[in-house]
Each structure stands twice: as C-alpha cells, then as structure tokens.
Design a protein around this motif. Structure first.
Motif, PDB file in Angstrom:
ATOM      1  N   LEU A  14       0.827  -1.203   0.000  1.00 31.13           N
ATOM      2  CA  LEU A  14       0.000   0.000   0.000  1.00 31.13           C
ATOM      3  C   LEU A  14       0.865   1.259   0.000  1.00 31.13           C
ATOM      4  O   LEU A  14       0.566   2.227  -0.713  1.00 31.13           O
ATOM      5  N   ILE A  15       1.937   1.267   0.783  1.00 31.57           N
ATOM      6  CA  ILE A  15       2.838   2.423   0.797  1.00 31.57           C
ATOM      7  C   ILE A  15       3.393   2.682  -0.602  1.00 31.57           C
ATOM      8  O   ILE A  15       3.429   3.820  -1.077  1.00 31.57           O
ATOM      9  N   ALA A  31      12.992  13.406  -5.167  1.00 28.79           N
ATOM     10  CA  ALA A  31      13.057  12.446  -4.061  1.00 28.79           C
ATOM     11  C   ALA A  31      12.518  13.045  -2.775  1.00 28.79           C
ATOM     12  O   ALA A  31      12.914  12.647  -1.679  1.00 28.79           O
ATOM     13  N   THR A  32      11.605  14.014  -2.901  1.00 24.84           N
ATOM     14  CA  THR A  32      11.032  14.640  -1.712  1.00 24.84           C
ATOM     15  C   THR A  32       9.818  13.856  -1.223  1.00 24.84           C
ATOM     16  O   THR A  32       9.264  13.022  -1.928  1.00 24.84           O
ATOM     17  N   GLY A  33       9.401  14.171  -0.002  1.00 18.22           N
ATOM     18  CA  GLY A  33       8.223  13.548   0.583  1.00 18.22           C
ATOM     19  C   GLY A  33       8.531  12.200   1.197  1.00 18.22           C
ATOM     20  O   GLY A  33       9.489  11.516   0.792  1.00 18.22           O
ATOM     21  N   ASN A  34       7.744  11.812   2.178  1.00 13.59           N
ATOM     22  CA  ASN A  34       7.927  10.517   2.818  1.00 13.59           C
ATOM     23  C   ASN A  34       6.625  10.038   3.436  1.00 13.59           C
ATOM     24  O   ASN A  34       5.726  10.836   3.729  1.00 13.59           O
ATOM     25  N   ILE A  35       6.530   8.735   3.584  1.00 12.67           N
ATOM     26  CA  ILE A  35       5.314   8.063   4.059  1.00 12.67           C
ATOM     27  C   ILE A  35       5.718   7.051   5.116  1.00 12.67           C
ATOM     28  O   ILE A  35       6.767   6.409   5.010  1.00 12.67           O
ATOM     29  N   ALA A  52      12.603   8.503  -4.782  1.00 11.85           N
ATOM     30  CA  ALA A  52      11.358   9.135  -5.195  1.00 11.85           C
ATOM     31  C   ALA A  52      10.179   8.258  -4.793  1.00 11.85           C
ATOM     32  O   ALA A  52      10.263   7.025  -4.849  1.00 11.85           O
ATOM     33  N   LEU A  53       9.079   8.896  -4.403  1.00  8.75           N
ATOM     34  CA  LEU A  53       7.908   8.117  -4.000  1.00  8.75           C
ATOM     35  C   LEU A  53       7.339   7.286  -5.139  1.00  8.75           C
ATOM     36  O   LEU A  53       6.605   6.329  -4.907  1.00  8.75           O
ATOM     37  N   ASP A  93      -3.423   7.189  15.717  1.00 11.34           N
ATOM     38  CA  ASP A  93      -3.087   7.308  14.297  1.00 11.34           C
ATOM     39  C   ASP A  93      -2.034   6.279  13.913  1.00 11.34           C
ATOM     40  O   ASP A  93      -1.124   5.977  14.691  1.00 11.34           O
ATOM     41  N   HIS A  94      -2.141   5.766  12.693  1.00 13.62           N
ATOM     42  CA  HIS A  94      -1.249   4.692  12.253  1.00 13.62           C
ATOM     43  C   HIS A  94      -0.590   4.976  10.909  1.00 13.62           C
ATOM     44  O   HIS A  94      -0.003   4.059  10.314  1.00 13.62           O
ATOM     45  N   ALA A  95      -0.667   6.218  10.434  1.00 15.19           N
ATOM     46  CA  ALA A  95       0.001   6.566   9.183  1.00 15.19           C
ATOM     47  C   ALA A  95       0.311   8.060   9.180  1.00 15.19           C
ATOM     48  O   ALA A  95      -0.426   8.859   9.762  1.00 15.19           O
ATOM     49  N   VAL A  96       1.419   8.410   8.537  1.00 14.52           N
ATOM     50  CA  VAL A  96       1.829   9.807   8.381  1.00 14.52           C
ATOM     51  C   VAL A  96       2.307  10.005   6.950  1.00 14.52           C
ATOM     52  O   VAL A  96       3.039   9.164   6.405  1.00 14.52           O
ATOM     53  N   VAL A  97       1.890  11.124   6.344  1.00 12.13           N
ATOM     54  CA  VAL A  97       2.351  11.500   5.010  1.00 12.13           C
ATOM     55  C   VAL A  97       2.907  12.921   5.085  1.00 12.13           C
ATOM     56  O   VAL A  97       2.255  13.820   5.616  1.00 12.13           O
TER      57      VAL A  97
END
Length: 218
Positions: A14-15, A31-35, A52-53, A93-97
């Motif tokens: 899913l990620i 390559a920005t952003g993270n999950i 990269a995402l 909470d169980h996810a962070v974007v």
C-alpha cells in the motif's frame, strides 16, 4: 500486539502504491516527501532516504522498531523524526504523510497568514478532513527544534504546515492520511488561485460542525 507477516506485506504494498499515485500526479517532486505506517506491534514501515515516491520497492522499505531503531531495509528518510513526533502525540493514528506539494509549500511562504490556522475552510471536505492547520516556524531540515515544534501542536492537530517546507498529516490509516493531505493541497491551490478575490468561506459555525474534535483524526 504483534504485526503479522500478511499485515506487513499489505502495508508495504500500500505504501508503494500510494507513493506512486502521489508522485505520478506531481504532488511531491524528485526524491522529496515521505510516508510511514505504524504496524500493530508498534514498529514502523517508512520510505527510505533519497528515493522518489514513484520508485518505491516494497521489500526495501525501512523498518524501525517502536523506539526508532533501524531494524531492516534501506536507510530511513532523514525526516523520520517528523513521523515519530506525530505518533508520539497521536496514539490512535497509524500513518503519516509528508509532502513538498507546490501549493501548500507556496502558502507556507506567505508572510501575512494566521499561523494558528493557515487556510480558511473553503469547502466542507477541507473542514472534515483537515480541520484547523497550524504552521510551525521555519527550522532547517533535521533540526531538533523542528521536531519539538511539531510535537508541541501534534496532540491537538493531525495536520501541520512547516514554514517554507510543506505539510505533515497523520491519519488512522494510510488512505485517510493520503486523502487529508490531498484535500489540504487542493485547498491551498484554491486559496492561491482566488487571491485578490472576495472569499466566502464556511462560517465558523458551519466549519465547527464538520471539524474533527481537537486531538482526533477524521
């Protein structure tokens, strides 16, 4: 509670799928952003640094224990502390974007905004999925003071805007966090597009009826 192999496999896939969707739609460049996703045993799956995402390999995601120790996979993002700050203050909470999406970053650079609630409630879905959006002051990436600034507001807000940087959003699961940060970016786009026009946002009463309770995720 332990994380089952099937749970971890589903979350890895899913990620990668969410990362690809965000990247393909231009919501975070390069390559920005993270999950991240917090598993049932308290450990965390997280996107690696300098990837990269849109190019995530589910098998190579970083796996960290509940204390943030790197267990396996590639080296985690250097912004892992942002995720830990949210999880520490938001046990449900169980996810962070975290994204560097263009319009939200643009709003984070504006001088004359209300740092306590940056965007007006232009739509019902923004009020429901984001609620209020505080902005924390600018700190260099990786600065421990940024972690403390985020942690200071995370208990009351599941969405935070980092000045001159971008949004961080948590949710009860990854799709909830994804939809909330997408709604935030779309509202930021509308806000900038309508600059100079007389706005008619939701009234305080209308927005209050839709916002999640303080400390709760939608």
């Amino acid at each position: 509670m332990t994380a089952t192999l099937s749970e971890a496999t589903r979350q890895r896939d899913l990620i990668a799928a969410v990362g690809r969707s965000l990247f393909d739609r231009g919501l975070t460049p390069g390559a920005t952003g993270n999950i991240s996703v917090r598993l049932g045993d308290g450990s965390t799956l997280m996107t690696p640094t300098n990837v990269a995402l849109g190019d995530l390999d589910p098998a190579r995601l970083s796996h960290l224990d509940a204390d943030g120790t790197h267990l396996s996979g590639d080296r985690p993002t250097k912004e892992a502390f942002l995720h830990r700050c949210m999880y520490c203050e938001r046990p449900g909470d169980h996810a962070v974007v975290h994204l560097h999406c263009t319009h939200a970053v643009g709003v984070s650079i504006l001088r004359d905004v209300d740092a306590g609630d940056v965007l007006p409630p232009l739509t019902a879905y923004y009020a429901m999925r984001v609620g209020r959006l505080p902005m924390v002051p600018y700190y260099p990436p990786g600065d421990a003071d940024l972690a403390r600034a985020v942690q200071a507001v995370a208990g009351r807000h599941h969405a935070v805007l980092l000045a001159n940087h971008g949004p961080v959003v948590s949710g009860r699961d990854l799709k909830t966090a994804q939809f909330a940060i997408e709604e935030l970016e779309e509202t930021a786009r509308l806000f900038l597009m309508l600059a100079g026009h007389a706005l008619r946002p939701l009234t305080e009463e209308q927005a209050a009826a839709l916002r999640p309770a303080p400390g709760a995720a939608p």
